[in-house]
Design a protein around this motif. Structure first.
Motif, PDB file in Angstrom:
ATOM      1  N   ASP A 262       0.823  -1.203   0.000  1.00 26.97           N
ATOM      2  CA  ASP A 262       0.000   0.000   0.000  1.00 26.97           C
ATOM      3  C   ASP A 262       0.860   1.258   0.000  1.00 26.97           C
ATOM      4  O   ASP A 262       0.340   2.371   0.072  1.00 26.97           O
ATOM      5  CB  ASP A 262      -0.960   0.011   1.200  1.00 26.97           C
ATOM      6  N   GLU A 263       2.183   1.075  -0.098  1.00 23.65           N
ATOM      7  CA  GLU A 263       3.085   2.214  -0.157  1.00 23.65           C
ATOM      8  C   GLU A 263       3.453   2.540  -1.608  1.00 23.65           C
ATOM      9  O   GLU A 263       3.203   1.748  -2.527  1.00 23.65           O
ATOM     10  CB  GLU A 263       4.350   1.922   0.657  1.00 23.65           C
ATOM     11  N   GLU A 264       4.060   3.708  -1.804  1.00 21.18           N
ATOM     12  CA  GLU A 264       4.371   4.178  -3.157  1.00 21.18           C
ATOM     13  C   GLU A 264       5.503   3.369  -3.788  1.00 21.18           C
ATOM     14  O   GLU A 264       6.528   3.109  -3.165  1.00 21.18           O
ATOM     15  CB  GLU A 264       4.765   5.653  -3.125  1.00 21.18           C
ATOM     16  N   VAL A 265       5.297   2.990  -5.035  1.00 21.70           N
ATOM     17  CA  VAL A 265       6.326   2.341  -5.852  1.00 21.70           C
ATOM     18  C   VAL A 265       6.560   3.229  -7.073  1.00 21.70           C
ATOM     19  O   VAL A 265       5.615   3.575  -7.778  1.00 21.70           O
ATOM     20  CB  VAL A 265       5.888   0.934  -6.299  1.00 21.70           C
ATOM     21  N   VAL A 266       7.807   3.618  -7.304  1.00 19.69           N
ATOM     22  CA  VAL A 266       8.152   4.450  -8.458  1.00 19.69           C
ATOM     23  C   VAL A 266       8.956   3.604  -9.441  1.00 19.69           C
ATOM     24  O   VAL A 266       9.964   2.994  -9.064  1.00 19.69           O
ATOM     25  CB  VAL A 266       8.957   5.696  -8.044  1.00 19.69           C
ATOM     26  N   ILE A 267       8.495   3.555 -10.679  1.00 18.01           N
ATOM     27  CA  ILE A 267       9.164   2.763 -11.718  1.00 18.01           C
ATOM     28  C   ILE A 267       9.664   3.714 -12.796  1.00 18.01           C
ATOM     29  O   ILE A 267       8.900   4.513 -13.351  1.00 18.01           O
ATOM     30  CB  ILE A 267       8.206   1.711 -12.317  1.00 18.01           C
ATOM     31  N   GLU A 268      10.957   3.609 -13.113  1.00 19.22           N
ATOM     32  CA  GLU A 268      11.599   4.497 -14.080  1.00 19.22           C
ATOM     33  C   GLU A 268      11.895   3.766 -15.391  1.00 19.22           C
ATOM     34  O   GLU A 268      11.953   2.544 -15.430  1.00 19.22           O
ATOM     35  CB  GLU A 268      12.909   5.048 -13.494  1.00 19.22           C
ATOM     36  N   ASN A 269      12.107   4.573 -16.445  1.00 19.91           N
ATOM     37  CA  ASN A 269      12.447   4.062 -17.780  1.00 19.91           C
ATOM     38  C   ASN A 269      11.313   3.213 -18.352  1.00 19.91           C
ATOM     39  O   ASN A 269      11.550   2.217 -19.041  1.00 19.91           O
ATOM     40  CB  ASN A 269      13.753   3.246 -17.741  1.00 19.91           C
TER      41      ASN A 269
ATOM     42  N   VAL B 273      -5.766   1.725  -7.998  1.00 21.57           N
ATOM     43  CA  VAL B 273      -4.370   2.116  -7.782  1.00 21.57           C
ATOM     44  C   VAL B 273      -4.185   3.575  -8.202  1.00 21.57           C
ATOM     45  O   VAL B 273      -4.659   3.992  -9.263  1.00 21.57           O
ATOM     46  CB  VAL B 273      -3.414   1.212  -8.591  1.00 21.57           C
ATOM     47  N   SER B 274      -3.499   4.346  -7.370  1.00 19.95           N
ATOM     48  CA  SER B 274      -3.132   5.709  -7.742  1.00 19.95           C
ATOM     49  C   SER B 274      -1.976   5.634  -8.734  1.00 19.95           C
ATOM     50  O   SER B 274      -0.912   5.099  -8.418  1.00 19.95           O
ATOM     51  CB  SER B 274      -2.716   6.500  -6.497  1.00 19.95           C
ATOM     52  N   VAL B 275      -2.197   6.121  -9.943  1.00 18.40           N
ATOM     53  CA  VAL B 275      -1.193   6.076 -11.005  1.00 18.40           C
ATOM     54  C   VAL B 275      -0.896   7.503 -11.440  1.00 18.40           C
ATOM     55  O   VAL B 275      -1.755   8.177 -12.004  1.00 18.40           O
ATOM     56  CB  VAL B 275      -1.679   5.238 -12.209  1.00 18.40           C
ATOM     57  N   LYS B 276       0.328   7.971 -11.174  1.00 16.50           N
ATOM     58  CA  LYS B 276       0.678   9.356 -11.476  1.00 16.50           C
ATOM     59  C   LYS B 276       2.047   9.423 -12.155  1.00 16.50           C
ATOM     60  O   LYS B 276       2.939   8.646 -11.812  1.00 16.50           O
ATOM     61  CB  LYS B 276       0.728  10.184 -10.190  1.00 16.50           C
ATOM     62  N   PRO B 277       2.219  10.373 -13.086  1.00 18.25           N
ATOM     63  CA  PRO B 277       3.551  10.582 -13.674  1.00 18.25           C
ATOM     64  C   PRO B 277       4.531  11.014 -12.590  1.00 18.25           C
ATOM     65  O   PRO B 277       4.179  11.760 -11.672  1.00 18.25           O
ATOM     66  CB  PRO B 277       3.322  11.692 -14.698  1.00 18.25           C
ATOM     67  N   ALA B 278       5.776  10.538 -12.710  1.00 16.88           N
ATOM     68  CA  ALA B 278       6.808  10.889 -11.726  1.00 16.88           C
ATOM     69  C   ALA B 278       8.083  11.331 -12.429  1.00 16.88           C
ATOM     70  O   ALA B 278       9.187  10.997 -12.013  1.00 16.88           O
ATOM     71  CB  ALA B 278       7.076   9.700 -10.814  1.00 16.88           C
ATOM     72  N   GLY B 279       7.923  12.065 -13.524  1.00 16.74           N
ATOM     73  CA  GLY B 279       9.070  12.478 -14.326  1.00 16.74           C
ATOM     74  C   GLY B 279       9.028  11.797 -15.681  1.00 16.74           C
ATOM     75  O   GLY B 279       8.157  10.969 -15.961  1.00 16.74           O
ATOM     76  N   HIS B 280       9.978  12.145 -16.535  1.00 17.14           N
ATOM     77  CA  HIS B 280      10.007  11.585 -17.888  1.00 17.14           C
ATOM     78  C   HIS B 280      10.209  10.073 -17.836  1.00 17.14           C
ATOM     79  O   HIS B 280      11.209   9.577 -17.315  1.00 17.14           O
ATOM     80  CB  HIS B 280      11.132  12.219 -18.701  1.00 17.14           C
TER      81      HIS B 280
END
Length: 434
Positions: A36-43, A62-69
């Motif tokens: 239930d915590e935030e997971v940030v996936i890059e590339n 699920v909360s789905v938000k942009p986190a950069g390019h």
């Protein structure tokens, strides 16, 4: 439905950076359901299959938000399990094969999971037995709703056990790993897939708090935990796209540098192209393919015809056999392409034969390519893409052909390749999307 119009005969020149790995993305995005915590996936690649999965998880709560390019923030702290039995979920999930990997996380965390028969490429049977048999050994009960064509799994508490997989399935291993991290006691998964993407998933789970030993091998040992936390994860470059670029450079006699490829995670791929006669130089973490008008297929040491076949990692990935088959049509010499896993993946060769290629389709799994070198050129024609990998292979053929070609149903290509026409046109290709 979109199409590509390709003017053949243009050489490419320059540098290209591969996108993030599609197959890894589908796994690790599903892994975000475990906490239930935030997971940030890059590339993360901006492709249809990945975007559809992100949309599906968003609909699930699920909360789905942009986190950069190229990065996404996922937070599964308000999952609506009732939605997973709705008609909308069934329709969206059935159209996306990656949805099968929601089973392990949902079952492990909530004790219930529902999934319809998944879709994906029409490349032959893609059975789900490995997924379900393994999960049932962990203590889950499976019920199939014939009317809704739904698989329903439930378990009060998963319990660790010894699981010997009947095949080294990548998605099956990923699903079992994500279920086993919450199973009580120890789970041993033997004959596990050991592709770099499974290794990446395993390391991500460890950063989230899972206890996994044997990462990178075919024997994974998981000690169950009761909770996982968030993390940040970066995808590897896509090995299939890298192989596709090698094939494009060879077929169009182009000079191309593929940047930041993570060479140590490419396995046998560069060497397999070298066996087709293609020069591939490693320069740090880049691959350099020089302009090469001719290349000759190797023979085995005893002089017999070269066979290129797919195999579980570290063998050759089946997703590149379609590309290698096309590349062989321009080579000098002969090669037998043996696609062991999927019985319909070679059926696109009839389009290559119509373009002038010398190919004998021996059976649903094998094709012999007779490369005539510069003694012939493929001719442009109109065709349709049957699946992702055949689609990119037909695009490679069209780029090297004389005249114009039209490829319909390029939505299939868009499922796995990000802005492929834009990126290749920057290098000198002539591809128009209509």
């Amino acid at each position: 439905m979109s199409s590509f119009i390709i003017e053949g005969g243009h050489r490419l020149h320059g540098e290209i950076i591969p996108q993030g790995a599609k197959n890894e993305a589908l796994q690790v995005i599903c892994a975000a359901l475990l906490t239930d915590e935030e997971v940030v996936i890059e590339n993360v690649p901006d492709i249809v299959d990945v975007n559809n999965l992100l949309s599906l998880l968003k609909d699930m709560g699920v909360s789905v938000k942009p986190a950069g390019h190229g990065a996404w923030s996922l937070k599964a702290d308000a999952i609506d399990l009732a939605y997973t039995e709705s008609r909308e979920f069934i329709e969206k999930s059935a159209a996306l094969r990656g949805s099968i990997m929601t089973i392990g996380p949902l079952l492990g965390r909530f004790g219930n999971a529902t999934v319809p028969k998944p879709g994906g490429d029409k490349i032959g049977r893609r059975r789900l037995d490995t997924h379900f048999n393994g999960i049932m050994k962990l203590g889950a009960e499976l019920v199939f709703d014939e009317g809704k064509q739904l698989f329903k799994l439930s378990a009060d508490r998963l319990k660790g056990c010894y699981i010997l997989l009947d095949e080294a399935s990548v998605t099956g291993t990923a699903n079992l790993l994500m279920a086993a991290v919450f199973a009580e006691g120890e789970t041993i998964i033997y004959n596990a897939a050991c592709e770099p993407y499974v290794e990446q998933l395993s390391r991500m789970l460890v950063r989230m708090g899972a206890h996994i030993q044997g990462i990178g091998s075919n024997r994974l040992i998981v000690q169950g935990v009761t909770r996982l936390s968030g993390c940040r994860h970066r995808l590897l470059p896509d090995m299939i796209e890298i192989g596709s670029f090698i094939g494009m450079a060879a077929m169009t006699a182009s000079e191309l540098t593929i940047k930041n490829v993570s060479v140590q995670n490419l396995g046998i791929i560069p060497e397999s192209f070298r066996r087709l006669g293609i020069t591939v130089h490693q320069q740090g973490d880049d691959l350099y393919i020089p302009e090469q008008d001719r290349y000759t297929i190797e023979s085995f040491l005893d002089g017999s015809i070269l066979t290129i076949a797919d195999a579980p990692w570290p063998g050759l990935t089946p997703d590149l056999l379609s590309v290698m088959l096309v590349v062989a049509t321009k080579a000098e010499g002969c090669v037998l392409i043996h696609q062991k896993m999927f019985e319909s993946r070679l059926f696109f060769v009839d389009k290559l034969i119509d373009m002038g290629a010398q190919i004998i389709l021996c059976d649903p799994h094998r094709a012999t390519v007779i490369g005539l070198g510069d003694r012939f050129k493929l001719k442009g024609m109109t065709m349709s893409s049957p699946d992702i990998r055949a689609g990119i292979s037909l695009l490679i053929a069209a780029m090297s052909a004389q005249g114009k070609s039209t490829i319909h149903n390029i939505d299939q290509i868009d499922r796995g390749y990000q802005d492929i026409d834009v990126r290749l046109n920057r290098l000198g290709a002539a591809i128009r999307r209509v």
